[in-house]
Design an enzyme around this catalytic site. Sequence first.
Site, PDB file in Angstrom:
ATOM      1  N   CYS A 135     147.141 -51.175 -63.442  1.00  0.00           N
ATOM      2  CA  CYS A 135     148.430 -50.603 -63.069  1.00  0.00           C
ATOM      3  C   CYS A 135     149.558 -51.312 -63.805  1.00  0.00           C
ATOM      4  O   CYS A 135     149.383 -52.406 -64.337  1.00  0.00           O
ATOM      5  CB  CYS A 135     148.628 -50.709 -61.569  1.00  0.00           C
ATOM      6  SG  CYS A 135     147.372 -49.833 -60.617  1.00  0.00           S
ATOM      7  N   TYR A 139     135.670 -42.915 -60.710  1.00  0.00           N
ATOM      8  CA  TYR A 139     136.158 -44.178 -60.147  1.00  0.00           C
ATOM      9  C   TYR A 139     135.624 -44.393 -58.734  1.00  0.00           C
ATOM     10  O   TYR A 139     135.856 -43.571 -57.850  1.00  0.00           O
ATOM     11  CB  TYR A 139     137.684 -44.140 -60.158  1.00  0.00           C
ATOM     12  CG  TYR A 139     138.397 -45.364 -59.636  1.00  0.00           C
ATOM     13  CD1 TYR A 139     137.960 -46.641 -59.941  1.00  0.00           C
ATOM     14  CD2 TYR A 139     139.555 -45.231 -58.874  1.00  0.00           C
ATOM     15  CE1 TYR A 139     138.638 -47.758 -59.488  1.00  0.00           C
ATOM     16  CE2 TYR A 139     140.249 -46.340 -58.418  1.00  0.00           C
ATOM     17  CZ  TYR A 139     139.783 -47.598 -58.718  1.00  0.00           C
ATOM     18  OH  TYR A 139     140.459 -48.703 -58.271  1.00  0.00           O
ATOM     19  N   HIS A 171     137.398 -50.894 -55.951  1.00  0.00           N
ATOM     20  CA  HIS A 171     138.547 -51.462 -55.238  1.00  0.00           C
ATOM     21  C   HIS A 171     138.746 -50.903 -53.832  1.00  0.00           C
ATOM     22  O   HIS A 171     139.776 -51.161 -53.208  1.00  0.00           O
ATOM     23  CB  HIS A 171     139.843 -51.255 -56.049  1.00  0.00           C
ATOM     24  CG  HIS A 171     139.835 -51.937 -57.373  1.00  0.00           C
ATOM     25  ND1 HIS A 171     139.752 -51.250 -58.558  1.00  0.00           N
ATOM     26  CD2 HIS A 171     139.871 -53.250 -57.700  1.00  0.00           C
ATOM     27  CE1 HIS A 171     139.750 -52.113 -59.566  1.00  0.00           C
ATOM     28  NE2 HIS A 171     139.807 -53.338 -59.068  1.00  0.00           N
ATOM     29  N   ASP A 231     139.275 -58.836 -56.923  1.00  0.00           N
ATOM     30  CA  ASP A 231     139.100 -58.518 -58.336  1.00  0.00           C
ATOM     31  C   ASP A 231     140.148 -59.227 -59.190  1.00  0.00           C
ATOM     32  O   ASP A 231     139.868 -59.645 -60.311  1.00  0.00           O
ATOM     33  CB  ASP A 231     139.194 -57.000 -58.519  1.00  0.00           C
ATOM     34  CG  ASP A 231     138.888 -56.557 -59.929  1.00  0.00           C
ATOM     35  OD1 ASP A 231     138.044 -57.195 -60.588  1.00  0.00           O
ATOM     36  OD2 ASP A 231     139.485 -55.558 -60.384  1.00  0.00           O
TER      37      ASP A 231
END
Length: 679
Positions: A29, A171, A174, A267
């Site tokens: 991001c 995806y 997370h 992460d």
Amino acid sequence: MSDTFDILFEPVRIGPVTAPNRFYQVPHCNGMGHRMPQSLAAMRGVKAEGGWGVVCTEEVEIHHSSDLAPYIEGRLWDDRDIPALAMMAESVHRHGALAGIELTHNGHDAPNYYSRATPLGPRDIGLMGGTGYEPGQARRMDREDIRSLRRWHRAAALRAKQAGFDLVYCYAGHGLSLPMHFLLRRYNDRSDEYGGSLSNRVRLLRELIEDTKDAVGDSCAVAVRLAVDELLGDEGLTSQGEAHEIVAMLAELPDLWDVNISGWSNDSATARFAQEGYQEPYIAFVKKLTSKPVVGVGRYTSPESMASAVRRGVMDMIGAARPSIADPFLPAKIRAGRVEDIRECIGCNICVSSDTKCVPIRCTQNPTMGEEWRRGWHPEQVAPRQSEAEVLVIGAGPAGLECARALGQRGYKVALAEREREPGGRVDREARLPGLAVWRRVIDWRLSQIEKLPNVTIYPGSAMSAADVIEAGYAHVIIASGADWRRDGVGRTLQRAIPGSELPSVLTPDDLMAGRLPSGRVLIYDDDHYYMGGVLAELLASTGCAVTLATAAPMASYWTQFTLEQERIERRLGQLGVAILTRTTLTAISPGGATLTSTISGAARELPCDAVVLTTDRLPRGALAAELAPALAEGQLRTLRVIGDADAPNIIAQAIFAGHLAAREFDAPPGDGTPFRVE
């Protein structure tokens, strides 16, 4: 380039495409997303120029029912979103790299504040995105919803192909996406073919991979991003349990595996809590189960560690987000044999805070990050000098070091005067605190670069008075003299000096960093709310003090939630026996005690203590600038500029930025307009 690193520059076949090397900028991001496509394209393009063989987007919403507002991520809702993303793909291709796109539907992590669509989930479940305490719930998806999701994902994949992307993601990482929500037993209580057994819970991810390969697999690689351990034990996916089985089930289906640990705070753990390569124990099993290329991350900054990870069979490609932000030219520097010039990530997560604060990405080490388009800044190139001017920079902290380095890179002759015997300023002191040793890289990199510049000279142990400056004869002076922590307790919460703050038992962070440590019962009053209060509490607890940390905020080290550290900090303080008092102000100090007042009820209580540490506001060292102002007015000086904490105390990243900005703007004509382009 050393033969040791040749392996990092081998091409890697990924389905129908080939990456030129093993450097892989994983999706991350950036606070730009769909709102700032030109800024985004320029930032990703610089990564490709710097040698990253694959450069990916951030998460890209495939449908308006996955609206993450107010957070600014990518968007591919319909055809109108193609041109903005095509701009990024083209920017990456211009330098010979592959462009990857991470398609996602965020399920019950998407509150849909902008679209006002009904959120979707594997079951009726409370919204998890944003603060984690958002009102409202997601609706349990029926079979038609699942068919719609597959249709949306396929359509987004086709749009991604049209936009020019080479890799298309499915995806499941997370804890943020619907495919992962379906995988997790704690979210998926379904009794149909998408719930129950692991093979049923994997069904949605499998179908999305198959749909994507069918749609674009002829020319695009299909990647899967999977969190293989949530660090939750039996409550979540584990690398020895269900995640291992998932990879085994799907091993040869995607063209590439991008694997990590979850959630985001794991992460992207900061250097304070995790070392380089910290994810290897969790992800190493994946390559044993698949012949397809595997990407892993772990905040790798050392070329030796990167090459070792490949040789040991942990991964095929070195994934990076933060190291690629700190130095977009990391691969190019390794190839050119300039390893010492790598601007190493310090793991502070200021880059992460940009996304959580919905502003363009920034970096402590790399002041050009996020400024590639709007200011035209390049991480390795800077405009040459415009004159023969010589510059005196006063203060060799982060702002002064960066200013002198960048001015020297431009070709100006620079004298850098530092009052202490060792350069580094606040970073030199703070890097000695628990968990912050890696921050020393901020100083070390700049000193190493300055050593290569014959036109920049550092003068340590050189305190400068106004008379000294005038006598030195420099027409251009930049002051980066830093700031001092206040001793009276004035800060965000209390606007008047705390009674008793003049007592000798009252200390500041400056005292502790200078080695003046208290003993016995210590109260730390934290009205700074970033890392300092918590780090000092850890320091004192480790020396045997009985520490209480009081703060007016609703949690300890409040702002560190934006750098994904707050829970870890609070957990560590708890393990060290530090008592934490929130929503509490310090209203008086007396010999042997302090008065604490609740910000909610107004009730006061007495706390026995032998010392008090005030972590409140800081005062800029502004005396020298004030003393030199008449010399500027009288023409003895041509320019006088104050930068960094001496101008306004802030985080280290802002000090570095201020120093770099001053160097870029030196000799430039003044202007009153907005100094950067706005999209």
